[in-house]
Enzyme design. Structure first.
Site, mmCIF file in Angstrom:
data_model
loop_
_atom_site.group_PDB
_atom_site.id
_atom_site.type_symbol
_atom_site.label_atom_id
_atom_site.label_comp_id
_atom_site.label_asym_id
_atom_site.label_seq_id
_atom_site.Cartn_x
_atom_site.Cartn_y
_atom_site.Cartn_z
ATOM 1 N N GLU A 45 8.948 -30.877 30.199
ATOM 2 C CA GLU A 45 8.829 -32.244 30.709
ATOM 3 C C GLU A 45 9.980 -32.511 31.689
ATOM 4 O O GLU A 45 9.856 -33.324 32.597
ATOM 5 C CB GLU A 45 8.843 -33.266 29.559
ATOM 6 C CG GLU A 45 8.271 -34.619 29.964
ATOM 7 C CD GLU A 45 7.984 -35.546 28.798
ATOM 8 O OE1 GLU A 45 6.806 -35.788 28.494
ATOM 9 O OE2 GLU A 45 8.950 -36.025 28.176
ATOM 10 N N HIS A 76 4.722 -9.877 14.183
ATOM 11 C CA HIS A 76 3.452 -9.380 13.663
ATOM 12 C C HIS A 76 2.266 -10.069 14.304
ATOM 13 O O HIS A 76 1.158 -10.048 13.771
ATOM 14 C CB HIS A 76 3.425 -9.505 12.137
ATOM 15 C CG HIS A 76 4.461 -8.618 11.502
ATOM 16 N ND1 HIS A 76 4.222 -7.297 11.199
ATOM 17 C CD2 HIS A 76 5.761 -8.848 11.193
ATOM 18 C CE1 HIS A 76 5.323 -6.759 10.699
ATOM 19 N NE2 HIS A 76 6.286 -7.687 10.687
ATOM 20 N N LYS A 94 -2.925 -40.514 30.897
ATOM 21 C CA LYS A 94 -2.876 -41.705 30.032
ATOM 22 C C LYS A 94 -3.747 -42.806 30.630
ATOM 23 O O LYS A 94 -4.518 -43.455 29.934
ATOM 24 C CB LYS A 94 -1.449 -42.246 29.944
ATOM 25 C CG LYS A 94 -0.503 -41.441 29.115
ATOM 26 C CD LYS A 94 0.828 -42.211 29.021
ATOM 27 C CE LYS A 94 1.957 -41.342 28.562
ATOM 28 N NZ LYS A 94 3.248 -41.993 28.635
ATOM 29 N N LYS A 129 10.431 -45.492 22.478
ATOM 30 C CA LYS A 129 11.363 -46.034 23.475
ATOM 31 C C LYS A 129 10.747 -47.265 24.145
ATOM 32 O O LYS A 129 11.370 -48.303 24.234
ATOM 33 C CB LYS A 129 11.690 -44.942 24.505
ATOM 34 C CG LYS A 129 12.594 -45.411 25.605
ATOM 35 C CD LYS A 129 12.979 -44.259 26.522
ATOM 36 C CE LYS A 129 13.693 -44.814 27.752
ATOM 37 N NZ LYS A 129 14.144 -43.761 28.653
ATOM 38 N N GLY A 187 13.532 -39.955 26.625
ATOM 39 C CA GLY A 187 12.866 -39.702 25.333
ATOM 40 C C GLY A 187 13.188 -38.323 24.767
ATOM 41 O O GLY A 187 13.484 -38.160 23.584
ATOM 42 N N ARG A 188 13.154 -37.313 25.638
ATOM 43 C CA ARG A 188 13.378 -35.940 25.151
ATOM 44 C C ARG A 188 14.858 -35.629 24.965
ATOM 45 O O ARG A 188 15.209 -34.508 24.611
ATOM 46 C CB ARG A 188 12.705 -34.945 26.105
ATOM 47 C CG ARG A 188 13.107 -35.106 27.558
ATOM 48 C CD ARG A 188 12.163 -34.342 28.485
ATOM 49 N NE ARG A 188 12.448 -34.539 29.892
ATOM 50 C CZ ARG A 188 11.975 -35.548 30.618
ATOM 51 N NH1 ARG A 188 11.208 -36.458 30.061
ATOM 52 N NH2 ARG A 188 12.257 -35.634 31.899
ATOM 53 N N GLU A 227 -0.644 -43.923 21.366
ATOM 54 C CA GLU A 227 -0.759 -43.134 20.123
ATOM 55 C C GLU A 227 0.099 -43.757 19.020
ATOM 56 O O GLU A 227 -0.341 -43.919 17.878
ATOM 57 C CB GLU A 227 -0.283 -41.686 20.354
ATOM 58 C CG GLU A 227 -1.174 -40.856 21.239
ATOM 59 C CD GLU A 227 -0.826 -40.968 22.720
ATOM 60 O OE1 GLU A 227 -0.191 -41.985 23.122
ATOM 61 O OE2 GLU A 227 -1.211 -40.069 23.473
HETATM 62 O O1 F6P Z 1 4.146 -39.208 27.501
HETATM 63 C C1 F6P Z 1 5.423 -38.716 27.620
HETATM 64 C C2 F6P Z 1 6.433 -39.641 27.017
HETATM 65 O O2 F6P Z 1 6.715 -40.685 27.879
HETATM 66 C C3 F6P Z 1 7.690 -38.875 26.662
HETATM 67 O O3 F6P Z 1 8.553 -38.721 27.715
HETATM 68 C C4 F6P Z 1 8.225 -39.654 25.539
HETATM 69 O O4 F6P Z 1 9.135 -38.917 24.782
HETATM 70 C C5 F6P Z 1 6.955 -39.977 24.792
HETATM 71 O O5 F6P Z 1 6.006 -40.196 25.793
HETATM 72 C C6 F6P Z 1 7.028 -41.141 23.858
HETATM 73 O O6 F6P Z 1 7.383 -42.311 24.501
HETATM 74 P P1 F6P Z 1 7.865 -43.564 23.682
HETATM 75 O O7 F6P Z 1 9.079 -43.181 22.926
HETATM 76 O O8 F6P Z 1 8.101 -44.616 24.703
HETATM 77 O O9 F6P Z 1 6.752 -43.947 22.735
#
Ligand code: F6P
Length: 564
Positions: A369, A400, A520, A222, A283-284, A228
């Site tokens: 979240e 199990h 972060k 987003k 995002g979620r 990452e």
């Molecule tokens: O770290 C949490 C977050 O901001 C989430 O809310 C989001 O889904 C995810 O990181 C990824 O963010 P982006 O789509 O901006 O890379």
């Protein structure tokens, strides 16, 4: 509909005056809880032989049985009063109208617009967002068809055979969950991989057997600022260029999904190959936006539109059904009841459907979240429990491993069981065996086994305490005909709206996520301390200093003789 964005102060002005703990329905629920705590589901079922029928609802292809919760008609009528007094329906309507209900970020929350049919309009801040959504859906459709049909060619002219989604959080969990859930409907001669973890192993293992000439990377972020994802995307670009020996290959092998065209361009992806979404999509809550591009390529546009229709059907139900019939309202209120009044800290989600094996992971982000918050919308510390911990595993594997604790542990875990009447892969009697386990587990949790029953079965007296099953452990059962794109959409929307309802009750902002920021930021300051060759003066607490020093010494010397 033309909506004037409301000012933060207007929205944050609690509609929840008096505050939650002073709400008459909340106080009444607390008193009612004191009565209910001495009741047992066995009694409640004995008193009312029709309970299992009375406490179920059917809507949007789902059968929702909530009879095995510690509730009565009085509980439900207090739930309804709470919903009325807290103006949950007005808050819901404000969301659907595009008001800025994400108060701390001053944003509209409009995932429901992502699944509105094309003939709708919804003007937000002067823009028809439904038209925007369908414009992007059409671009996605064209692209997905080109990839599926082999017209989208890689740099060397070969058709795409592998699609790798690179993203994290909402930019990964939705796509991977939906791909796994709908794999049955997917184009089997395409391979899909999902890279999220910054641990290089994730990327390396994802691409090790792929032919770069046939591989398309979808960089999903987003913000296009997530460390990452950018680290993995950079490695993906290196891998591709190394294999194809040409920088310009990126054009045919990389597309982006983002709200941030500038950063996409800065990364080196042509914005013509960017699929857009908007800051009003959390995002979620984004799996049916362009973030679902991998899903659309996998299952095809037609199935993707079916999924959107399933989401939309639940949206319409949520918007129009009265509280007593409203699945997301009931699911949300039951979660509040179990968590705040009965004191159960977690919720187990157990899909008895192998294709839904990533659903618990997906729901963890959606629920935790969203509702893992400690202040109200106006910033006061809450004086009650908010978001429960969600977790789970597909049945029958969980049975199990951890079900022992669910049945006899000292913590009560309310469970959502999810199952289907028909298997997508019917084979001998597998499916009836699978489903018998849902019914049996929900039954065992609710009714348990008494000492008398054990003795009448001839149990050895020494084992009676060990074999005793107290029961009285709540569960919901969600049943549907079979897993389909449409059904998946409805199921996800059910949980989304249930999360919304819980957030309104707790008067929290379910749509921000400030809690993930500090870690972060700290990581960013620590990275150079791990990578620099020069001695670095560490200025953290003594534990962090020692850990970093030891890590560096292990890394440099292969042994832990750091000087600290
Ligand atoms: O770290 C949490 C977050 O901001 C989430 O809310 C989001 O889904 C995810 O990181 C990824 O963010 P982006 O789509 O901006 O890379």
């Amino acid at each position: 509909m033309n909506v004037r964005p409301r000012l933060i102060e207007e929205i944050a002005t609690p509609m929840t005056t008096p505050p939650l703990l002073e709400q008459p329905a909340w106080i009444a629920l607390a008193a009612h809880r004191d009565n209910m705590k001495s009741r047992h589901l066995r009694e409640l079922f004995d008193e009312d032989p029709t309970r299992g029928l009375r406490y179920h609802r059917r809507a949007v292809g789902l059968y929702f049985d909530f009879s095995k919760n510690l509730i009565t008609d009085e509980t439900l009528s207090l739930f309804a009063q709470l919903v009325r007094d807290l103006k949950v329906e007005q808050r819901r309507d404000a969301m659907f109208a595009g008001e800025h209900i994400n108060v701390s970020e001053d944003r509209a929350v409009l995932h429901v617009a992502l699944r509105m049919p094309k003939d709708r309009t919804l003007d937000v801040d002067g823009v028809d967002v439904v038209a925007q959504v369908h414009h992007v859906l059409e671009r996605m459709t064209t692209f997905a068809n080109q990839v599926r049909g082999g017209q989208w060619r890689g740099h060397t002219g070969k058709p795409i055979k592998n699609v790798v989604n690179v993203g994290i959080g909402g930019s990964d969990l939705g796509p991977v969950m939906a791909y796994e859930a709908l794999r049955h409907f997917s184009m089997r001669d395409l391979t899909f991989r999902f890279v999220s973890n910054v641990d290089a192993t994730d990327f390396v293992e994802a691409v090790r057997d792929l032919d770069a000439e046939e591989t398309l990377f979808i960089i999903s972020s987003k913000t296009f600022g997530t460390l990452e994802t950018l680290t993995n995307a950079t490695s993906a670009r290196h891998w591709l260029v190394e294999h194809l020996g040409d920088d310009t290959a990126v054009a045919q092998h990389f597309v982006a999904v983002s709200t941030n065209a500038e950063k996409v361009a800065a990364f080196g992806i042509d914005v013509a190959n960017m699929f857009e979404f908007w800051d009003w999509v959390g995002g979620r809550y984004s799996m049916e936006s362009a973030i679902g591009l991998s899903t659309m390529i996998a299952i095809g546009p037609e199935n993707f539109y079916e999924m959107l229709a399933g989401f939309h059907a639940m949206d319409e139900h949520f918007k129009s059904a009265p509280f007593e019939e409203n699945l997301p309202m009931l699911l949300g209120l039951l979660a509040v009841w179990n968590h705040d009044f009965l004191g159960f800290p977690t919720v187990g989600v157990m899909p008895y459907e192998q294709y839904l094996h990533r659903l618990p992971a997906y729901l963890q982000q959606l629920t935790m979240e969203s509702n893992g918050k400690h202040v109200t919308r106006s910033g006061e510390r809450v004086a009650y429990e908010t978001g429960p911990i969600y977790w789970g595993e597909p049945g029958t594997n969980g049975q199990h491993s951890f079900y022992q604790l669910i049945h006899q542990g000292t913590t009560t875990v309310p469970v959502d069981f999810i199952g289907f009447a028909n298997s997508l892969n019917p084979l001998d009697d597998h499916h009836d065996i699978l489903m018998s386990n849902i019914f049996a587990q929900a039954q065992a949790l609710a009714f348990g086994k008494t000492e008398e029953e054990l003795r009448s079965e001839g149990a050895d007296e020494r084992t009676v305490p060990h074999r005793l099953m107290e029961g009285n452990r709540p569960s919901n059962v969600i049943l549907a005909t079979e897993l389909s794109p449409r059904l998946l959409g409805s199921l996800i929307a059910l949980y989304e709206h249930s999360v919304f309802v819980q957030g309104v009750i707790w008067d929290i902002d379910s749509f921000d996520q400030w809690g993930v920021e500090l870690g972060k930021q700290l990581a960013v300051t620590i990275i150079p301390e791990l990578t620099s060759d020069a001695p670095t003066k560490l200025a953290h607490d003594s534990s962090t200093n020692a850990l970093i020093t030891y890590y560096r010494s292990l890394k440099e010397n292969g042994r832990g003789d750091g000087d600290f």
